[in-house]
Scaffold this active site. Structure first.
Site, mmCIF file in Angstrom:
data_model
loop_
_atom_site.group_PDB
_atom_site.id
_atom_site.type_symbol
_atom_site.label_atom_id
_atom_site.label_comp_id
_atom_site.label_asym_id
_atom_site.label_seq_id
_atom_site.Cartn_x
_atom_site.Cartn_y
_atom_site.Cartn_z
ATOM 1 N N CYS A 1 2.688 -24.597 54.104
ATOM 2 C CA CYS A 1 2.872 -26.162 54.169
ATOM 3 C C CYS A 1 3.916 -26.436 55.181
ATOM 4 O O CYS A 1 3.450 -26.564 56.466
ATOM 5 C CB CYS A 1 3.309 -26.387 52.903
ATOM 6 S SG CYS A 1 3.311 -28.404 52.589
ATOM 7 N N HIS B 1 -1.511 -25.328 48.654
ATOM 8 C CA HIS B 1 -0.537 -24.659 47.997
ATOM 9 C C HIS B 1 -1.350 -23.463 47.192
ATOM 10 O O HIS B 1 -1.073 -23.709 45.861
ATOM 11 C CB HIS B 1 0.466 -25.459 47.394
ATOM 12 C CG HIS B 1 1.603 -26.074 47.956
ATOM 13 N ND1 HIS B 1 2.572 -25.421 48.503
ATOM 14 C CD2 HIS B 1 1.581 -27.420 48.639
ATOM 15 C CE1 HIS B 1 3.474 -26.368 49.222
ATOM 16 N NE2 HIS B 1 2.829 -27.406 49.299
ATOM 17 N N GLU C 1 -0.216 -20.991 45.981
ATOM 18 C CA GLU C 1 0.838 -20.365 45.001
ATOM 19 C C GLU C 1 1.200 -21.236 43.824
ATOM 20 O O GLU C 1 1.823 -20.796 42.802
ATOM 21 C CB GLU C 1 2.118 -20.015 45.888
ATOM 22 C CG GLU C 1 2.989 -21.193 46.069
ATOM 23 C CD GLU C 1 2.793 -22.090 47.233
ATOM 24 O OE1 GLU C 1 3.407 -23.139 47.597
ATOM 25 O OE2 GLU C 1 1.776 -21.748 47.759
#
Length: 366
Positions: A146, A239, A241
């Site tokens: 990001c 994202h 994660e």
């Protein structure tokens, strides 16, 4: 690939309780398996510091089992911290100077919450530039998340992110744009991924700069890209994660900011995230809040536990597969001697052999 708990970082024990395989150092030392050492630059604020550790550790630890992963978290003194967060960092985090001396096989750069539109004015910009300028010559591959993606393309390729009319916030559908690239091997051609950002770079900017676009969405734009050589820098704007409840916690923070009077408008829902039962729960809470007429002393707590039961995660398998591919490639080309970057015979400007058209890596995960 199992993680090695070489410190008492609390994230290891929490992940172990959630079913992640975590090796004690003694057991790891008795196994004749190659190590990979990965730096994790954590630039997130205090509230998300330990959650970010767990998220990236989970992604790394879910990869294949041909190596043992030593993950070395570190951060910058320039980022303001409360006493408890600083104590956590002092106890469990490495110093960048020590990591430079020891060497790293790979590096993960987390996102951050900038206060300024111009990220070059942020206190983390000078030390981040130092890390990146060292890593581009001394680390096999750097994975950026990001805001780190926004910072690195500006620092190394000279193009800047721009503000969106509204926050890009939710779970979006994406397509793989290059299924022949080893980073996207065995990835479904269409997949979901979360986004959460108010600035972005786009796929055309990547292409104009000679960078590789590997996945993008009609609504969300760029998700995954890479440097022209295909490996030295790997860029996520989304994202992978994130946990199932990551966006829920972000939404709760925005609701709490509204209740506290910090935010003027009631936050819109993250797109494509809350459905059916969740919408019913949220609508009921909003009505109760409106009935308080600004006096929230007796308002019940935000229904986070109830909402968490309604949320589906539709992106974790793809995120794990992408990180698995990335680490498999690092394993194939990184030198076992961390004082060196690549194995003998690997061209630093074309480590995968893609530019020359003579790929010498296995496109399948190791």
């Amino acid at each position: 690939m199992p993680l090695v708990a070489d410190t008492d970082l609390p994230a290891f024990e929490r992940l172990r309780k959630q079913g992640q395989e975590i090796l004690a150092p003694g057991r790891a030392q008795r196994q004749d398996i190659r190590e990979l050492h990965i730096g994790l630059l954590n630039m997130m604020p205090d509230a998300a510091l330990q959650a970010t550790e767990r998220q990236f550790l989970r992604l790394v630890g879910s990869s294949n089992r041909i190596a043992q992963f030593y993950v070395h978290p570190f951060t910058f003194a320039e980022i303001p911290r409360a006493a408890d967060a600083q104590a956590h960092i002092d106890k469990y985090y490495s110093r960048f100077d020590d990591l430079k001396e020891q060497g790293l096989d790979a590096l993960i750069l987390s996102g951050a919450n900038p206060a300024q539109s111009d990220i070059t004015t942020e206190p983390f910009w000078p030390p981040l530039a130092e890390v990146v300028n060292w890593a581009k010559d001394n680390v096999c591959s750097v994975m950026c998340s990001c805001l780190a993606t926004h910072a690195i393309v500006q620092l190394l390729w000279g193009f800047e992110r721009y503000a969106l009319p509204h926050k890009r916030w939710g779970v979006y559908s994406h397509r793989v744009t290059d299924q022949c690239h080893p980073l996207t091997a065995n990835i479904d051609s269409r997949f979901d991924a979360p986004h959460s950002h108010v600035h972005e770079v786009n796929a055309q900017q990547f292409r104009d700069a000679g960078l590789i676009v590997l996945a993008e969405g009609a609504e969300s734009g760029l998700h995954l890209g890479a440097s022209p050589d295909g490996l030295r820098f790997v860029f996520f704007q989304g994202h992978p994660e994130y946990e199932a409840v990551s966006l829920l916690k972000e939404y709760k923070r925005e609701v709490m900011r509204f209740i506290a009077g910090v935010r003027a408008d009631y936050p819109p829902y993250p797109q494509n995230y809350f459905f059916d039962d969740a919408r019913d729960v949220l609508d009921a809470f909003e009505k109760e809040m409106a009935a308080c007429s600004g006096n929230f002393a007796n308002l019940r707590p935000f229904p986070e536990p109830e909402l968490a039961k309604t949320i589906d995660i539709t992106w974790s398998d793809t995120g794990k597969a992408m990180v698995n591919n990335w680490l498999g490639l690092v394993y194939q080309v990184a030198n076992k001697d961390r004082a060196k970057v690549f194995m003998d015979g690997v061209d630093p400007a074309d480590p995968l052999g893609l530019v020359a058209g003579k790929s010498h890596v296995d496109k399948k995960p190791i």
